[in-house]
Each structure stands twice: as structure tokens, then as C-alpha cells.
Scaffold this motif. Structure first.
Motif, PDB file in Angstrom:
ATOM      1  N   LYS A 367       0.827  -1.215   0.000  1.00  0.00           N
ATOM      2  CA  LYS A 367       0.000   0.000   0.000  1.00  0.00           C
ATOM      3  C   LYS A 367       0.859   1.263   0.000  1.00  0.00           C
ATOM      4  N   ILE A 368       1.992   1.238   0.698  1.00  0.00           N
ATOM      5  CA  ILE A 368       2.905   2.387   0.666  1.00  0.00           C
ATOM      6  C   ILE A 368       3.425   2.591  -0.750  1.00  0.00           C
ATOM      7  N   ALA A 369       3.781   1.493  -1.415  1.00  0.00           N
ATOM      8  CA  ALA A 369       4.254   1.586  -2.799  1.00  0.00           C
ATOM      9  C   ALA A 369       3.176   2.180  -3.702  1.00  0.00           C
ATOM     10  N   GLN A 375       1.618   9.198  -6.784  1.00  0.00           N
ATOM     11  CA  GLN A 375       2.296  10.494  -6.904  1.00  0.00           C
ATOM     12  C   GLN A 375       3.365  10.485  -8.000  1.00  0.00           C
ATOM     13  N   GLU A 376       3.426   9.359  -8.751  1.00  0.00           N
ATOM     14  CA  GLU A 376       4.410   9.185  -9.819  1.00  0.00           C
ATOM     15  C   GLU A 376       5.848   9.195  -9.293  1.00  0.00           C
ATOM     16  N   LYS A 377       6.022   8.757  -8.043  1.00  0.00           N
ATOM     17  CA  LYS A 377       7.357   8.625  -7.451  1.00  0.00           C
ATOM     18  C   LYS A 377       7.758   7.152  -7.553  1.00  0.00           C
ATOM     19  N   TYR A 378       8.128   6.746  -8.759  1.00  0.00           N
ATOM     20  CA  TYR A 378       8.322   5.333  -9.028  1.00  0.00           C
ATOM     21  C   TYR A 378       9.568   4.773  -8.359  1.00  0.00           C
ATOM     22  N   GLU A 379      10.635   5.567  -8.304  1.00  0.00           N
ATOM     23  CA  GLU A 379      11.867   5.069  -7.690  1.00  0.00           C
ATOM     24  C   GLU A 379      11.670   4.800  -6.204  1.00  0.00           C
ATOM     25  N   GLU A 380      10.861   5.683  -5.528  1.00  0.00           N
ATOM     26  CA  GLU A 380      10.591   5.464  -4.107  1.00  0.00           C
ATOM     27  C   GLU A 380       9.701   4.236  -3.902  1.00  0.00           C
ATOM     28  N   ALA A 381       8.860   3.911  -4.872  1.00  0.00           N
ATOM     29  CA  ALA A 381       7.932   2.783  -4.726  1.00  0.00           C
ATOM     30  C   ALA A 381       8.642   1.437  -4.850  1.00  0.00           C
ATOM     31  N   ILE A 382       9.720   1.381  -5.650  1.00  0.00           N
ATOM     32  CA  ILE A 382      10.368   0.095  -5.957  1.00  0.00           C
ATOM     33  C   ILE A 382      10.863  -0.642  -4.711  1.00  0.00           C
ATOM     34  N   PRO A 383      11.555   0.007  -3.746  1.00  0.00           N
ATOM     35  CA  PRO A 383      12.018  -0.735  -2.559  1.00  0.00           C
ATOM     36  C   PRO A 383      10.866  -1.339  -1.757  1.00  0.00           C
ATOM     37  N   TYR A 384       9.757  -0.612  -1.664  1.00  0.00           N
ATOM     38  CA  TYR A 384       8.618  -1.133  -0.900  1.00  0.00           C
ATOM     39  C   TYR A 384       7.987  -2.326  -1.599  1.00  0.00           C
ATOM     40  N   LEU A 385       7.938  -2.285  -2.934  1.00  0.00           N
ATOM     41  CA  LEU A 385       7.408  -3.431  -3.657  1.00  0.00           C
ATOM     42  C   LEU A 385       8.314  -4.650  -3.480  1.00  0.00           C
ATOM     43  N   LYS A 407       2.898  -5.170 -10.283  1.00  0.00           N
ATOM     44  CA  LYS A 407       3.087  -3.716 -10.167  1.00  0.00           C
ATOM     45  C   LYS A 407       4.550  -3.350 -10.423  1.00  0.00           C
ATOM     46  N   LEU A 408       5.471  -4.156  -9.887  1.00  0.00           N
ATOM     47  CA  LEU A 408       6.894  -3.897 -10.084  1.00  0.00           C
ATOM     48  C   LEU A 408       7.252  -4.002 -11.561  1.00  0.00           C
ATOM     49  N   SER A 409       6.690  -4.996 -12.251  1.00  0.00           N
ATOM     50  CA  SER A 409       6.939  -5.143 -13.686  1.00  0.00           C
ATOM     51  C   SER A 409       6.452  -3.926 -14.459  1.00  0.00           C
ATOM     52  N   GLU A 410       5.275  -3.426 -14.093  1.00  0.00           N
ATOM     53  CA  GLU A 410       4.715  -2.265 -14.780  1.00  0.00           C
ATOM     54  C   GLU A 410       5.572  -1.021 -14.557  1.00  0.00           C
ATOM     55  N   ILE A 411       6.083  -0.864 -13.317  1.00  0.00           N
ATOM     56  CA  ILE A 411       6.934   0.300 -13.025  1.00  0.00           C
ATOM     57  C   ILE A 411       8.234   0.226 -13.831  1.00  0.00           C
ATOM     58  N   TYR A 412       8.868  -0.970 -13.836  1.00  0.00           N
ATOM     59  CA  TYR A 412      10.106  -1.126 -14.607  1.00  0.00           C
ATOM     60  C   TYR A 412       9.862  -0.807 -16.083  1.00  0.00           C
ATOM     61  N   LYS A 413       8.753  -1.269 -16.600  1.00  0.00           N
ATOM     62  CA  LYS A 413       8.424  -0.996 -17.994  1.00  0.00           C
ATOM     63  C   LYS A 413       8.231   0.498 -18.223  1.00  0.00           C
ATOM     64  N   GLY A 414       7.569   1.173 -17.247  1.00  0.00           N
ATOM     65  CA  GLY A 414       7.293   2.599 -17.387  1.00  0.00           C
ATOM     66  C   GLY A 414       8.540   3.463 -17.347  1.00  0.00           C
ATOM     67  N   ILE A 415       9.562   3.017 -16.588  1.00  0.00           N
ATOM     68  CA  ILE A 415      10.786   3.823 -16.481  1.00  0.00           C
ATOM     69  C   ILE A 415      11.870   3.340 -17.458  1.00  0.00           C
ATOM     70  N   GLY A 416      11.509   2.384 -18.326  1.00  0.00           N
ATOM     71  CA  GLY A 416      12.437   1.983 -19.379  1.00  0.00           C
ATOM     72  C   GLY A 416      13.373   0.849 -19.028  1.00  0.00           C
ATOM     73  N   LYS A 417      13.201   0.188 -17.877  1.00  0.00           N
ATOM     74  CA  LYS A 417      14.058  -0.942 -17.520  1.00  0.00           C
ATOM     75  C   LYS A 417      13.375  -2.234 -17.988  1.00  0.00           C
ATOM     76  N   PHE A 418      13.541  -2.511 -19.262  1.00  0.00           N
ATOM     77  CA  PHE A 418      12.751  -3.573 -19.873  1.00  0.00           C
ATOM     78  C   PHE A 418      13.216  -4.968 -19.461  1.00  0.00           C
ATOM     79  N   ASN A 419      14.512  -5.154 -19.205  1.00  0.00           N
ATOM     80  CA  ASN A 419      14.982  -6.468 -18.769  1.00  0.00           C
ATOM     81  C   ASN A 419      14.391  -6.824 -17.411  1.00  0.00           C
ATOM     82  N   GLU A 420      14.452  -5.842 -16.467  1.00  0.00           N
ATOM     83  CA  GLU A 420      13.860  -6.081 -15.152  1.00  0.00           C
ATOM     84  C   GLU A 420      12.354  -6.298 -15.264  1.00  0.00           C
TER      85      GLU A 420
END
Length: 732
Positions: A367-369, A375-385, A407-420
């Protein structure tokens, strides 16, 4: 106008609250401090109900301590399911220590010097205490103890008190295990034996949990006209508030919650004060009055922090949800961080963690993530996920692990980290497969649990019938004894006895007939559920074969596209799997997806058309789920697939009259006769099993609903080529 009335109500409730909270205690009252410990081990006992007779209420904390407003001379009542109730008269203002003895699972020996009836009463009480002790741990064992309690007094003249105690305990067990319909039935039985306010309150709450809100409201309103203790009055107003909250009547909900809060404030019923502040806040939030809601949430947070840690954590989670709904993500994150720290510091080794509870590290991290993502703070969300996934994996919480991984897969895709993103999505697919297997196991376990519970409930019902029959026999024997002593009235007594026996036989025959009819209906429902659960694995297996075919040919793009469509289809199938009937529109949507998938698999084998008569009112018809799909599957796999040239599949939904429609599934394939010649023995067995399942479902449905579905299968042409299936579906 409604909004104006709502605002006026808010002002009136705030004024009432202010008056109630400013009431001062009597000068003779004081805060009593006490402790509850186990006599043999001297260990503190938590979660014990502590009540002043006609006054305040509280519970013990983890250290076994409690604080309550009292006066010298008041009667203190210490209650718990794990030991016998203790009554204590307060003599002074000194701290008191209450020693209790935990209930033993074994039945205590009974003195031989006591009468048989007294010894049986002691055995009955021991079994009831054992049932309460195991209530939250083992439902089957707990119900078994209730059955043994009734057996211990069978053959005797069972008292109304014993019947009331047994059925109230049984209803409490069903309430805890969310079998609300059975809880209602047994509370009614308990109430018919001995009527008291506590059972009526429980019955009203069971009605509410079973979504029979009007019955619950009516019973709670009737209770307000009866003499109640202050704690019971709070429970009644809280129950009324819960009912109106459930039906979205915020004004009446707040009104009743406020009445309960006024009484709780006046008599220092601390846990109820916290709960009611929280519920009033939720009602205001549901009505859109967020400022008032936040005020009451501040009160509930402050009060909860003064109770045990688990209650404080629960309230913080509730308030965090409120901030999430109002897009106040900073406050939400702050509260969830505090909640997370407190959850990790709590010693919960004594209790098995409930994976569905929001008070778990994996859910709070998730839920924190989500708050950071909002808020579109994707980098802050990744550790919580990542933390959520780690905790969920540790606790075997596949639901949260699935959601967090996706959710983590979608964030990686959104920020361009396609391998992750690809790696996370691959893990997500594996988790989904594992979750499907687990859900199938849970469905099987739930069905087995329901069967076992039903058997035990039937056993208890038969014991009650046996008790009534024994009482009738006893009364008849007494009457015959009196007849032998009164020779002058022998003839009249014989005639009267014959009439009574005849009536008993008629009543018994009627009850037996009614019971057989109801049992037959219940068996049909269980059979339908069993057949539906057989259809799902059969359907999933066939669909996965298609996915496997694409993967085997290294057509990854086609496999991914097919898997995407298949996941959508599976979601619809699983959503409808527990329903006896679904709207016809849903069945058509499911069928369209399925035919599209099969066409994608065999696009060079057939084309298809699905037509719906414009006169047909789809919203007025319902159909058993997964009824049409096996016929379409047979048309594709056993008719069109083996045809050398490209074939056609036609599905028509035709309006016949206002009460019925005709569904036609036609293909110009090789025909049933030739298809049967091409099949292996294994294929014949599997096909026979699948179609036999459908025939059984239709036969049961027609028996229950008077020929609701009619099926005819015929050849399209005279040379036995092509197959046409016609279903006549009738409106309920």
C-alpha cells in the motif's frame, strides 16, 4: 436539500458529543487497577472481558492489566471463554489480583456420590466449555463437543437452559467461521428455548452479517423497548448504525452511532468509545463530510493508542485508508510507516497470522508503494514493492506476491528498464500458475469442510429430534401409568392416547416428507456445484493445450497474444464458477472470447459467426455458466478440425416468445459418425466424460426448475456431415 439536512445533523451531533464528553464522574468513583493471572503458572491473561455490573467495561492488555472506573461496593465481573466467570465485590481502592484457572480440554471426573441427573449436568457443562475453548481453533472439534453435550443429556428431560446454551454455543461457532445462515438458525433455536437480550443481540448481528438488514434493524429496534444494561444499549445502537451504514444511509448510521457513543462516554465503556468514534468517522467519510470524518479519526487514533498495540495499529490502518481515498498520500504514507514499524515490533508468535488481514508487513509495504505510484514517485515505490514481495514469499501470501510482482513489472516498464520488467513479468506468470493451483486446493478443502459441517449439524438436529421423541415417549408412559390407577376413566384415556399417537404419526410423517424434499433439493445444489468444479479443470486443461502448441512451434508472439486472451477468459470463468446462473450477456461474452481463441488456433480450418436476434431481451434471461462452451468445443475439435477444406461455425441466439429463446450451434464439419471413427479409446472416454457432465447438469437443472433447458442434437445434412445443437432456454 438533503445536503443541508446532513450539515444540520452534523452540527447537532457535534453539540451532543461535546455535552457527553464534558460529563464529569461522580466524586465517589475512582480508577481501579487490576491484574488477571493464571493460577498455576502465574502468567498474565490477555483479552479478558472486565465489566462493572451496570457500569463500565474494558479488557486486559498483554500484561494482564486493566483499568476501569469503579466505586467501593460495585460488583466486578471477569469473563472469558477460557475459564469460569469470576465475580468480585470491590472493597477499597487498592490494586486487585484475580487468579483464574484455564479450561481443560478433558472432561473432569464427577463425584459418584452425586445424583445421575447432577452428574450429567456437570458433563454437559464440561462439553460446552470444551466447545467454547476450541471455537476459534477447530470448528469440527468444537461442533463435535456440542453434539456430545446434547448426547450426554439425551434420554433425560433436557432443560430449556441446556438447549439454549448448546444452540447458542453452536451459533457462536458458526458466526466465527462465517457460516451466517447456520448461525441464524441456531440462534433462533436458542431463543425459542430461553429468550434473553444477549441472544437477541447476537441474532440481530447474524441477520446483518447474512445481509438481511431489515430483519436485523427490526430486531434491534424491538430490543430498545426492553430492559438492557448500558453495555447492551451501546451494542444495540452500534448494530443499528452498522446496518444503516451497510445500506448507505449515512444520517441514520451517524445518529445511532452517536447515541451509542453518548452512553459509552457516560459509563466509561472505553473500547466502545474508540470503536464508535472510528465508525462515526467512516460514516461521515462515506457521506462526503471529510473534515468531520478527520476530527473523529483523530479522536479514535488518540483513544486507540491508549489501548493495546494491536488495536492502535488497526486504527492507524483504517485512517490511512481514509487518507488514500482522499488522495492525501503524504499522511497515508506516514501512518503506514508507523503501522509497519509497530507490526514488526509486535510479538504475534501466539497466533497464526491471517493472510487476509491488512495488518501484515507485505500488505502495508504494497500500500505504501501504491501511494508513491499515485504520486508518480516510481523510484521510491520500488524498494517497498521488493520488500512486499519478500515478505509475501516468506509468509506464502501468493495474492500479495502476485499483485506486487505485477506492479513492479509495470513500473520497470514505465521507467524503461525492460529487462527487469520482463524478469518480473515472468515471475508474475509463475506466481499466477501457483495461485491457480492453490485456489483449486482451497475450493476442494472448502467443499470438504462444508460437507463435514453439514454432517455434524444433521447429527445435532437428529439428537434434538430424538430428545423430543424421548420426551413424547416419557409423557405417554406417564399417561399410561395414570390410566392403570384410574379404572373408572380407562376408556376415555385410551381414546385420548390413540388420538395423540395418531397426531404424532401424522406430524412425524409430514416432517419426514418435508425433510426428504429439502434434502433432495440440497443434494441437487451440491451436485451442481460438484459438476461445475469438474468442468473448470477440464476446460483449463484443453485451453492450456492450445497455449502449449504455440510454445512448441516457437511462435512466442502468438503464444503471448493467446495467453493474454486466455487470462481474460479465465478471469470470467473463475468469477462465474460459484454461480448457479449468470446473465445471458455474460455467457455470450465468454463464448465470444472462447471462439475467438479457437479461431486464432485453427484460423485455416473454419470461420465463425455469432448472431443475436434484435428482438431478444438479453437482460431478462439467465443461463448456467459454461453450458454452451463444451458444445462449441466439440464442434471445433471433433468436427471442423478434421475437415480438409475450410468450414463454418454458426452460433445463433433466436427469440421464440416472451418466455423462451432458441440457441443454435451449427457446423459443417465431418459429422459425429466419422469423428467417432477417428477417435482413440482415450479420446472417446474423455469426450464421453465431458458431455456426460453437461447432460447431468441439464437433468438436475430441469428437475429443479421444471424443464428450464431443452437440448436436441442432430446432423445438418443427410450424409451425416455437420452437427447442429439446439437449446431451448426458458425464463425463470
Amino acid at each position: 436539500m438533503r445536503f443541508l439536512i446532513f450539515i444540520i445533523s452534523i452540527i447537532l451531533f457535534n453539540v451532543t458529543t461535546g455535552v457527553a464528553q464534558n460529563n464529569t464522574s461522580k466524586s465517589s468513583s475512582f480508577t481501579l487497577k487490576g491484574e488477571v493471572i493464571e493460577s498455576t503458572t502465574n502468567q498474565p491473561v490477555s483479552k479478558v472481558n472486565v465489566e462493572i455490573n451496570g457500569g463500565g467495561y474494558t479488557t486486559t492488555n498483554r500484561e494482564g492489566l486493566f483499568f476501569i472506573e469503579a466505586k467501593v461496593g460495585d460488583e466486578l465481573i471477569i469473563r472469558s471463554d477460557t475459564f469460569e466467570t469470576v465475580y468480585y465485590i470491590i472493597k477499597d481502592q487498592q490494586k486487585i489480583k484475580i487468579e483464574v484457572e484455564e479450561a481443560n480440554d478433558k472432561i473432569l471426573p464427577v463425584s459418584k456420590s452425586r445424583t445421575k441427573k447432577s452428574r450429567n449436568q456437570d458433563v454437559f457443562i464440561s462439553y460446552i466449555d470444551s466447545a467454547k475453548f476450541h471455537q476459534k481453533k477447530d470448528a469440527k472439534r468444537s461442533i463435535g463437543y456440542v453434539a456430545k453435550a446434547l448426547e450426554s443429556v439425551s434420554g433425560l428431560s433436557t432443560t430449556n437452559l441446556q438447549n439454549s446454551m448448546a444452540f447458542e454455543t453452536l451459533a457462536d461457532i458458526y458466526m466465527h467461521w462465517k457460516q451466517y445462515d447456520l448461525a441464524v438458525d441456531n440462534y433462533k433455536r436458542s431463543q425459542s428455548a430461553i429468550s434473553n437480550s444477549n441472544i437477541q443481540i447476537k441474532l440481530a448481528d447474524a441477520f446483518r452479517m447474512n445481509k438481511k438488514y431489515q430483519e436485523s434493524i427490526a430486531l434491534f429496534n424491538d430490543l430498545l423497548n426492553e430492559p438492557l444494561s448500558n453495555y447492551q444499549k451501546v451494542e444495540v445502537y452500534e448494530g443499528l448504525g452498522d446496518n444503516f451504514f451497510a445500506v448507505n444511509d449515512e444520517m441514520k448510521s451517524i445518529y445511532n452511532y452517536q447515541n451509542g457513543l453518548d452512553i459509552a462516554n457516560s459509563h466509561a465503556i472505553i473500547p466502545k468509545i474508540t470503536n464508535l468514534n472510528s465508525k462515526i468517522a467512516l460514516a461521515y467519510a462515506q457521506g462526503g463530510a471529510n473534515e468531520e470524518a478527520e476530527t473523529y479519526f483523530d479522536n479514535s487514533l488518540n483513544l486507540a493508542s491508549q489501548e493495546n498495540k494491536k488495536r492502535a495499529v488497526s486504527e492507524k490502518n483504517t485512517v490511512a485508508d481514509f487518507y488514500n481515498q482522499n488522495n492525501d498520500y503524504e499522511k497515508e504514507i506516514q501512518l503506514r510507516e508507523e503501522t509497519l514499524n509497530e507490526i514488526e515490533s509486535m510479538d504475534d508468535d501466539s497466533e497464526e497470522e491471517d493472510l487476509e488481514s491488512p495488518l501484515t508487513p507485505q500488505r502495508q509495504n504494497y500500500k505504501i508503494a501504491n501511494a508513491f505510484v499515485a504520486q508518480e514517485k516510481y523510484e521510491e515505490a520500488i524498494p517497498y514493492l521488493k520488500k512486499s514481495i519478500e515478505e509475501a514469499d516468506k509468509k506464502e501470501d501468493l495474492v500479495v506476491q502476485k499483485d506486487a510482482t505485477r506492479k513492479l513489472s509495470e513500473i520497470y516498464k514505465g521507467i524503461g528498464k525492460f529487462n527487469e520488467a520482463a524478469n518480473s513479468y515472468e515471475r508474475y506468470v509463475n506466481i499466477v500458475d501457483e495461485l491457480y493451483i492453490k485456489k483449486e486446493q482451497e475450493i476442494s478443502q472448502a467443499a470438504r469442510f462444508s460437507r463435514e459441517i453439514a454432517l455434524k449439524q444433521n447429527r445435532i438436529t437428529s439428537l434434538e429430534s430424538e430428545r423430543e421423541l424421548n420426551e413424547s415417549r416419557y409423557n405417554l408412559a406417564e399417561e399410561n401409568k395414570e390410566l392403570t390407577l384410574k379404572n373408572s376413566r380407562v376408556q376415555w384415556w385410551i381414546i385420548g392416547s390413540l388420538i395423540v399417537i395418531a397426531l404424532l404419526l401424522l406430524i412425524t410423517a409430514f416432517v419426514q416428507f418435508r425433510s426428504v424434499k429439502q434434502q433432495k433439493y440440497a443434494n441437487n445444489l451440491l451436485a451442481l456445484k460438484s459438476l461445475r468444479t469438474q468442468m473448470n479443470p477440464h476446460f483449463i486443461f484443453n485451453a492450456l493445450n492450445s497455449v502449449n502448441s504455440f510454445i512448441a512451434t516457437n511462435d512466442e508472439r502468438a503464444a503471448n497474444k493467446y495467453l493474454s486472451e486466455f487470462s481474460q477468459l479465465m478471469r470470467s470463468v473463475l468469477e462465474n464458477s460459484e454461480e448457479d446462473f449468470i446473465p445471458l450477456t455474460k455467457e455470450i461474452e465468454l463464448l465470444e472470447i472462447y471462439v475467438k481463441l479457437e479461431h486464432f488456433r485453427f484460423k485455416d480450418k473454419f470461420d465463425y459467426t455469432i448472431t443475436v436476434d434484435e428482438k431478444l431481451k438479453l437482460s431478462e434471461f439467465v443461463i448456467p455458466p459454461m453450458l454452451l462452451q463444451p458444445y462449441v468445443e466439440n464442434a471445433v475439435w471433433h468436427g471442423l478440425r478434421y475437415k480438409e477444406e475450410k468450414g463454418n461455425l454458426t452460433i445463433n441466439f433466436e427469440h421464440l416468445d416472451t418466455e423462451s429463446i432458441r440457441i443454435s450451434i451449427s457446423d459443417d464439419g465431418i459429422g459425429r459418425k466419422k469423428s467417432k471413427e477417428l477417435k482413440t479409446e482415450h479420446q472417446k472416454k474423455q469426450n464421453s466424460k465431458g458431455m456426460g457432465n453437461i447432460k447431468k447438469r441439464i437433468n438436475i437443472l430441469n428437475e429443479m426448475y421444471k424443464d428450464k433447458v431443452d437440448v436436441q442434437i442432430s446432423n445438418v445434412s443427410e450424409n451425416n456431415e455437420g452437427t447442429r445443437v439446439q437449446l431451448i432456454l426458458k425464463k425463470d
